[in-house]
Scaffold this motif. Structure first.
Motif, PDB file in Angstrom:
ATOM      1  N   GLY A 160       0.807  -1.213   0.000  1.00 47.30           N
ATOM      2  CA  GLY A 160       0.000   0.000   0.000  1.00 47.30           C
ATOM      3  C   GLY A 160       0.842   1.265   0.000  1.00 47.30           C
ATOM      4  N   TYR A 161       1.985   1.211   0.692  1.00 43.64           N
ATOM      5  CA  TYR A 161       2.897   2.352   0.705  1.00 43.64           C
ATOM      6  C   TYR A 161       3.385   2.659  -0.709  1.00 43.64           C
ATOM      7  CZ  TYR A 161       7.479   4.620   1.166  1.00 43.64           C
ATOM      8  OH  TYR A 161       8.560   5.449   1.017  1.00 43.64           O
ATOM      9  N   LEU A 162       3.725   1.612  -1.460  1.00 45.24           N
ATOM     10  CA  LEU A 162       4.198   1.805  -2.827  1.00 45.24           C
ATOM     11  C   LEU A 162       3.072   2.272  -3.744  1.00 45.24           C
ATOM     12  CD1 LEU A 162       6.514  -1.324  -3.100  1.00 45.24           C
ATOM     13  CD2 LEU A 162       7.225   1.072  -2.921  1.00 45.24           C
ATOM     14  N   ILE A 163       1.857   1.748  -3.517  1.00 44.31           N
ATOM     15  CA  ILE A 163       0.707   2.195  -4.305  1.00 44.31           C
ATOM     16  C   ILE A 163       0.494   3.694  -4.126  1.00 44.31           C
ATOM     17  CG2 ILE A 163      -1.823   2.100  -4.387  1.00 44.31           C
ATOM     18  CD1 ILE A 163      -1.612  -0.911  -3.980  1.00 44.31           C
ATOM     19  N   SER A 164       0.610   4.152  -2.873  1.00 45.38           N
ATOM     20  CA  SER A 164       0.461   5.580  -2.599  1.00 45.38           C
ATOM     21  C   SER A 164       1.629   6.365  -3.189  1.00 45.38           C
ATOM     22  CB  SER A 164       0.383   5.800  -1.086  1.00 45.38           C
ATOM     23  OG  SER A 164       0.356   7.171  -0.769  1.00 45.38           O
ATOM     24  N   PHE A 165       2.833   5.817  -3.061  1.00 39.32           N
ATOM     25  CA  PHE A 165       4.037   6.495  -3.538  1.00 39.32           C
ATOM     26  C   PHE A 165       3.983   6.741  -5.049  1.00 39.32           C
ATOM     27  CE2 PHE A 165       8.488   6.381  -5.014  1.00 39.32           C
ATOM     28  CZ  PHE A 165       9.035   7.403  -4.239  1.00 39.32           C
ATOM     29  N   TYR A 166       3.442   5.771  -5.786  1.00 38.37           N
ATOM     30  CA  TYR A 166       3.399   5.882  -7.246  1.00 38.37           C
ATOM     31  C   TYR A 166       2.080   6.468  -7.757  1.00 38.37           C
ATOM     32  CZ  TYR A 166       7.578   3.000  -7.187  1.00 38.37           C
ATOM     33  OH  TYR A 166       8.846   2.523  -6.956  1.00 38.37           O
ATOM     34  N   GLY A 167       1.173   6.856  -6.857  1.00 40.85           N
ATOM     35  CA  GLY A 167      -0.080   7.493  -7.270  1.00 40.85           C
ATOM     36  C   GLY A 167      -0.966   6.575  -8.091  1.00 40.85           C
ATOM     37  N   VAL A 168      -1.041   5.300  -7.698  1.00 41.63           N
ATOM     38  CA  VAL A 168      -1.826   4.330  -8.467  1.00 41.63           C
ATOM     39  C   VAL A 168      -3.301   4.707  -8.490  1.00 41.63           C
ATOM     40  CG1 VAL A 168      -2.550   1.914  -8.585  1.00 41.63           C
ATOM     41  CG2 VAL A 168      -0.182   2.474  -8.055  1.00 41.63           C
ATOM     42  N   ALA A 169      -3.826   5.185  -7.350  1.00 52.07           N
ATOM     43  CA  ALA A 169      -5.243   5.549  -7.297  1.00 52.07           C
ATOM     44  C   ALA A 169      -5.557   6.662  -8.303  1.00 52.07           C
ATOM     45  CB  ALA A 169      -5.617   5.991  -5.877  1.00 52.07           C
ATOM     46  N   GLU A 170      -4.694   7.661  -8.360  1.00 51.57           N
ATOM     47  CA  GLU A 170      -4.918   8.765  -9.290  1.00 51.57           C
ATOM     48  C   GLU A 170      -4.845   8.292 -10.737  1.00 51.57           C
ATOM     49  OE1 GLU A 170      -2.855   8.766  -6.788  1.00 51.57           O
ATOM     50  OE2 GLU A 170      -3.574  10.332  -5.421  1.00 51.57           O
ATOM     51  N   LYS A 171      -3.860   7.463 -11.043  1.00 52.06           N
ATOM     52  CA  LYS A 171      -3.717   6.962 -12.422  1.00 52.06           C
ATOM     53  C   LYS A 171      -4.913   6.088 -12.813  1.00 52.06           C
ATOM     54  CE  LYS A 171       1.371   6.962 -12.699  1.00 52.06           C
ATOM     55  NZ  LYS A 171       1.643   7.703 -11.451  1.00 52.06           N
ATOM     56  N   THR A 172      -5.363   5.248 -11.876  1.00 48.40           N
ATOM     57  CA  THR A 172      -6.523   4.404 -12.150  1.00 48.40           C
ATOM     58  C   THR A 172      -7.764   5.249 -12.372  1.00 48.40           C
ATOM     59  OG1 THR A 172      -5.570   2.687 -10.729  1.00 48.40           O
ATOM     60  CG2 THR A 172      -7.892   2.467 -11.312  1.00 48.40           C
ATOM     61  N   GLY A 173      -7.934   6.288 -11.545  1.00 47.35           N
ATOM     62  CA  GLY A 173      -9.077   7.179 -11.711  1.00 47.35           C
ATOM     63  C   GLY A 173      -9.068   7.883 -13.055  1.00 47.35           C
TER      64      GLY A 173
END
Length: 427
Positions: free
Chosen positions: A290-303
């Motif tokens: 989860g730390y890496l997901i946040s670090f790479y902005g996965v949520a923003e890219k997926t959105g």
């Protein structure tokens, strides 16, 4: 490139059969090494991910379910369910749904529910002339209600994965009506299939028998009331209510029912320790992920990718449900919740879905995944008990799948089903 290592590595490890926890950890460590970060980052995130007081509720809830499982609660619940709805066409199937729902409230675990109810109801239904595939499908789908019950440790996991955006009390209250909706949908599916196959009706034993069987089952079911009332009234925190539930389960099975032997107690404790270890390992390793997901902005890219397809909330929620379902077929509930919540919760909130409502949506999707190969834990347990192949069961699963999807659609697109009760009780 590091994000590619994280995502592709994770899927590759799953495909070659690496256990989920190790697939998450190895892919995260690969990304950390590529970034030339200290490996200590992974261990720091693991430690901080597990170092939460609320997580104490998880072993307590798991232990409560195991004590109830080994303490003979299942037999009393089955007797009550049979007396209540056994006279309806396909009565044993209807009884199975009611019994699984009630025991799911006690255990909070779909897997424990299938193990307990399935070992009693599936052989009984086969002896009475019901087809094995019907018995297994009824049991495995009705058991999924346990994921929404107050004793479910996955509720605790979601509230922490949501990063403090939702309270445990709100999510417990939110799960009540969806659990009832799911039960009604399962009852409808069981009845329609029983009617199409010509299964017989039973005889109503009378309200006196129903009352006596309810009185015998009521002490075991009271644990649900104890948890809900304690948390919503503010008398207990979630962790304290879980500890009280353990003490109540011990007192009930040892002193009132007198059905729990020392050997069964040891087995229940060992099973709870094993399950807790697996869950906490997943939580710790998923914290690094989860730390890496946040670090790479996965949520923003997926959105952004979803918004490129459609900005209609209905379409966004449909895409989220499809992705959650697909991931749920490969991952356990805890892993799906821990990985997907940081990604999809912000997206759904952006389009107007409450964090409480999203919690129920992700729990339902994860439950649906438990009944779908290749993982399909509840499906495999049910098929093993019923001595029938997964392929045979999957050919006749569609009415029950339809019931689950109908319940999921109602919870996704009608917020009142999950939001009304919390708004009333936690005003």
């Amino acid at each position: 490139m590091a994000l590619t290592i994280l995502s592709v590595g994770f899927m590759a490890f799953l495909i070659i059969g690496v256990p989920v926890a190790f697939a998450i950890g190895l892919s995260a460590i690969g990304a950390i090494m590529y970034e030339d970060l200290p490996i200590a980052v992974a261990f720091q995130q693991m430690t901080s991910g597990m170092n939460a007081f609320s997580f104490l509720a998880i072993p307590f809830f798991i232990f409560t379910g195991e004590l109830m499982l080994y303490g003979g609660i299942a037999d009393r619940i089955v007797t009550f369910a049979k007396s209540l709805v056994g006279h309806v066409r396909g009565g044993l199937g209807m009884s199975n749904v009611v019994a699984c729902t009630l025991f799911g409230g006690v255990s909070g675990s779909p897997v424990a529910d299938v193990s307990a109810m399935g070992s009693v109801m599936i052989p009984m239904m086969k002896r009475e002339g019901y087809d094995a595939d019907y018995a297994v499908n009824v049991t495995t789908h009705a058991a999924l209600v346990g994921a929404l019950m107050p004793t479910s440790h996955n509720i605790i996991i979601y509230t922490l994965a949501a990063g403090g955006k939702v309270s445990i009390a709100a999510l417990i209250a939110a799960g009540v009506i969806p659990a009832l909706i799911l039960t009604v949908c399962n009852l409808a599916a069981a009845y329609l299939v029983a009617r199409s196959r010509g299964y017989p009706s039973g005889t109503f034993p009378g309200w006196a028998i129903v009352g006596r069987s309810l009185a015998a089952a009521l002490p075991g079911l009271f644990v649900v009331v104890l948890i809900i009332a304690g948390i919503l009234s503010g008398v207990f925190t979630a962790t304290e209510s879980a500890a009280v539930a353990v003490l109540y389960a011990l007192a009930l099975t040892v002193f009132i029912y007198r059905s729990l032997t020392f050997d069964q107690f040891v087995r229940a404790a060992a099973k709870a320790v094993k399950t807790t270890g697996i869950v906490l390992l997943l939580i710790g390793i998923s914290a690094t992920f989860g730390y890496l997901i946040s670090f790479y902005g996965v949520a923003e890219k997926t959105g952004e990718m979803m918004a490129a397809i459609s900005t209609d909330p209905w379409a966004i929620f449909l895409m989220v449900n499809v992705i959650l379902f697909l991931l749920g077929t490969f991952l356990d509930m805890a892993a799906t919740i821990l990985i997907c919540t940081p990604i999809f919760l912000p997206i759904c909130m952006q389009y107007g879905m409450s964090p409480v409502q999203f919690g129920i949506v992700i729990l339902l999707n994860c439950a649906l995944g438990l009944n779908t190969p290749p993982v399909g834990t509840t499906q495999f347990i049910g098929c093993a008990i019923g001595q029938v192949s997964v392929g045979t069961v999957m050919r006749t699963i569609w009415p029950f799948y339809g019931a689950l999807i109908a319940a999921l659609a109602l919870v996704t697109y009608v917020p009142a089903f999950s939001m009304w009760l919390p708004s009333v009780l936690l005003n």
